[in-house]
Motif scaffolding. Structure first.
Motif, PDB file in Angstrom:
ATOM      1  N   LEU A  20       8.232  -2.430 -30.925  1.00  0.00           N
ATOM      2  CA  LEU A  20       8.121  -2.793 -32.335  1.00  0.00           C
ATOM      3  C   LEU A  20       9.293  -2.234 -33.127  1.00  0.00           C
ATOM      4  CD1 LEU A  20       4.286  -2.390 -33.015  1.00  0.00           C
ATOM      5  CD2 LEU A  20       5.601  -4.511 -32.838  1.00  0.00           C
ATOM      6  N   ARG A  21       9.694  -1.004 -32.793  1.00  0.00           N
ATOM      7  CA  ARG A  21      10.834  -0.406 -33.497  1.00  0.00           C
ATOM      8  C   ARG A  21      12.094  -1.220 -33.254  1.00  0.00           C
ATOM      9  NH1 ARG A  21       9.599   6.058 -32.730  1.00  0.00           N
ATOM     10  NH2 ARG A  21       8.176   6.165 -34.500  1.00  0.00           N
ATOM     11  N   GLN A  22      12.226  -1.686 -32.018  1.00  0.00           N
ATOM     12  CA  GLN A  22      13.394  -2.491 -31.672  1.00  0.00           C
ATOM     13  C   GLN A  22      13.429  -3.786 -32.493  1.00  0.00           C
ATOM     14  OE1 GLN A  22      13.497  -3.322 -27.483  1.00  0.00           O
ATOM     15  NE2 GLN A  22      15.648  -2.743 -27.379  1.00  0.00           N
ATOM     16  N   GLN A  23      12.233  -4.279 -32.846  1.00  0.00           N
ATOM     17  CA  GLN A  23      12.134  -5.518 -33.631  1.00  0.00           C
ATOM     18  C   GLN A  23      12.217  -5.238 -35.132  1.00  0.00           C
ATOM     19  OE1 GLN A  23      11.068  -8.858 -32.658  1.00  0.00           O
ATOM     20  NE2 GLN A  23      10.833  -8.581 -30.463  1.00  0.00           N
ATOM     21  N   GLY A  24      12.516  -3.979 -35.486  1.00  0.00           N
ATOM     22  CA  GLY A  24      12.727  -3.669 -36.894  1.00  0.00           C
ATOM     23  C   GLY A  24      11.496  -3.187 -37.643  1.00  0.00           C
ATOM     24  N   PHE A  25      10.383  -2.976 -36.922  1.00  0.00           N
ATOM     25  CA  PHE A  25       9.186  -2.445 -37.582  1.00  0.00           C
ATOM     26  C   PHE A  25       9.278  -0.929 -37.688  1.00  0.00           C
ATOM     27  CE2 PHE A  25       7.789  -6.423 -35.791  1.00  0.00           C
ATOM     28  CZ  PHE A  25       6.851  -6.919 -36.677  1.00  0.00           C
ATOM     29  N   VAL A  26       8.602  -0.371 -38.710  1.00  0.00           N
ATOM     30  CA  VAL A  26       8.324   1.057 -38.730  1.00  0.00           C
ATOM     31  C   VAL A  26       6.936   1.173 -38.106  1.00  0.00           C
ATOM     32  CG1 VAL A  26       7.923   3.075 -40.171  1.00  0.00           C
ATOM     33  CG2 VAL A  26       9.677   1.413 -40.810  1.00  0.00           C
ATOM     34  N   ALA A  27       6.846   1.791 -36.919  1.00  0.00           N
ATOM     35  CA  ALA A  27       5.575   1.796 -36.193  1.00  0.00           C
ATOM     36  C   ALA A  27       5.051   3.217 -36.025  1.00  0.00           C
ATOM     37  CB  ALA A  27       5.750   1.134 -34.826  1.00  0.00           C
ATOM     38  N   ASP A  28       3.927   3.540 -36.673  1.00  0.00           N
ATOM     39  CA  ASP A  28       3.261   4.819 -36.468  1.00  0.00           C
ATOM     40  C   ASP A  28       2.168   4.631 -35.424  1.00  0.00           C
ATOM     41  OD1 ASP A  28       4.731   6.312 -38.331  1.00  0.00           O
ATOM     42  OD2 ASP A  28       3.534   5.509 -39.973  1.00  0.00           O
ATOM     43  N   TRP A  29       1.926   5.680 -34.617  1.00  0.00           N
ATOM     44  CA  TRP A  29       1.043   5.527 -33.475  1.00  0.00           C
ATOM     45  C   TRP A  29      -0.005   6.635 -33.467  1.00  0.00           C
ATOM     46  CZ3 TRP A  29       3.042   6.914 -27.906  1.00  0.00           C
ATOM     47  CH2 TRP A  29       2.012   6.691 -26.979  1.00  0.00           C
ATOM     48  N   VAL A  30      -1.286   6.271 -33.391  1.00  0.00           N
ATOM     49  CA  VAL A  30      -2.367   7.228 -33.188  1.00  0.00           C
ATOM     50  C   VAL A  30      -3.138   6.815 -31.937  1.00  0.00           C
ATOM     51  CG1 VAL A  30      -2.628   7.930 -35.600  1.00  0.00           C
ATOM     52  CG2 VAL A  30      -3.896   5.968 -34.757  1.00  0.00           C
ATOM     53  N   ARG A  31      -3.833   7.804 -31.319  1.00  0.00           N
ATOM     54  CA  ARG A  31      -4.389   7.547 -29.984  1.00  0.00           C
ATOM     55  C   ARG A  31      -5.902   7.577 -29.902  1.00  0.00           C
ATOM     56  NH1 ARG A  31       0.106  10.061 -26.261  1.00  0.00           N
ATOM     57  NH2 ARG A  31       1.829   9.995 -27.718  1.00  0.00           N
ATOM     58  N   ASP A  32      -6.590   7.765 -31.024  1.00  0.00           N
ATOM     59  CA  ASP A  32      -8.053   7.688 -30.955  1.00  0.00           C
ATOM     60  C   ASP A  32      -8.609   7.132 -32.265  1.00  0.00           C
ATOM     61  OD1 ASP A  32      -9.110   9.883 -32.786  1.00  0.00           O
ATOM     62  OD2 ASP A  32      -7.753  11.044 -31.515  1.00  0.00           O
ATOM     63  N   GLY A  33      -9.899   6.810 -32.239  1.00  0.00           N
ATOM     64  CA  GLY A  33     -10.513   6.126 -33.367  1.00  0.00           C
ATOM     65  C   GLY A  33     -10.630   6.967 -34.626  1.00  0.00           C
ATOM     66  N   VAL A  34     -10.844   8.262 -34.458  1.00  0.00           N
ATOM     67  CA  VAL A  34     -10.982   9.130 -35.630  1.00  0.00           C
ATOM     68  C   VAL A  34      -9.622   9.280 -36.331  1.00  0.00           C
ATOM     69  CG1 VAL A  34     -11.540  11.467 -36.405  1.00  0.00           C
ATOM     70  CG2 VAL A  34     -12.991  10.340 -34.713  1.00  0.00           C
ATOM     71  N   ALA A  35      -8.573   9.465 -35.531  1.00  0.00           N
ATOM     72  CA  ALA A  35      -7.222   9.560 -36.108  1.00  0.00           C
ATOM     73  C   ALA A  35      -6.850   8.247 -36.799  1.00  0.00           C
ATOM     74  CB  ALA A  35      -6.215   9.893 -35.008  1.00  0.00           C
TER      75      ALA A  35
END
Ligand code: CA
Length: 221
Positions: A20-35
């Motif tokens: 996604l970053r390569q496609q120009g998005f700012v992508a934030d990533w979380v790994r569980d449902g509560v986060a």
């Protein structure tokens, strides 16, 4: 365009974020449902990529809670191949689109652009404000028919302005759209990018509203 990625699989999440970053998005990533819940309560995301099978709180639950809070941010769910029930439940819970794993990163990016576009009320792929045209897929900007070469952050800033044409945006709101977590933000980064937009496109493209923020006029000519 800033998106939230919710995915517990480290390898897959890493690949999607990088793609996604390569496609120009700012992508934030979380790994569980509560986060994910926490991130969605505070963050200003143009779209969400949501895995269904998540630790601590399922993707469907995250989605239901998001919609219960009245948030309309578009959500694309990720499901496994053999789980048609998940897809039905996801769409019924308020998802806007889905992809079945494994999927193509280019297709994910295109679908996210389409979702963000539709939620901003634009049916066509390119954003147009007066004589200014921005094509998110081709990553192209034209002013009065002439191409403008913009750096990635300048492009993202212009896109944010065009999606909110005629509305004043504060520096904080713009920073939020422009930078992911942990990304270095200079204290005058927005001012510098605005300066470059005016130089590369036209001085009138962004107006300063003293003490408030900036606006891209709706009647840009
Ligand atoms: Ca999972």
């Amino acid at each position: 365009m800033r998106v939230l990625l919710v995915e517990d699989d480290a390898l897959l999440g890493d690949g999607i974020q990088a793609g996604l970053r390569q496609q120009g998005f700012v992508a934030d990533w979380v790994r569980d449902g509560v986060a994910a819940d926490l991130a969605l309560e505070g963050g200003d995301f143009a779209a969400v990529v949501l895995d269904i099978g998540l630790p601590r709180r399922s993707g469907l639950e995250v989605l239901a809670r998001l919609r219960a809070r009245g948030k309309a941010v578009p959500v694309l769910i990720l499901t496994a191949r053999d789980t048609v029930d998940d897809r039905i439940a996801g769409l019924d819970a308020g998802a806007d689109d889905y992809l079945v794993k494994p999927f193509d990163l280019g297709e994910l990016a295109a679908r996210l652009r389409a979702l963000a576009r539709r939620s901003a009320g634009n049916a066509s792929a390119a954003l147009t404000v007066g004589a200014l045209v921005l094509d998110p897929a081709a990553r192209e900007v034209r002013w009065r028919g002439e191409p403008c070469a913009l750096a990635p952050k300048e492009f993202a800033l212009l896109e944010a302005f065009m999606l909110s044409a005629g509305r004043v945006l504060t520096r904080e709101q713009l920073e939020e759209k422009l930078y992911g977590w942990g990304e270095e933000t200079g204290s005058n980064a927005v001012e510098v990018h605005v300066h470059h937009l005016r130089k590369k496109i036209a001085p009138s493209v962004v107006q300063t509203i003293r003490g408030v923020g900036y606006v891209l006029p709706r009647d840009l000519a």
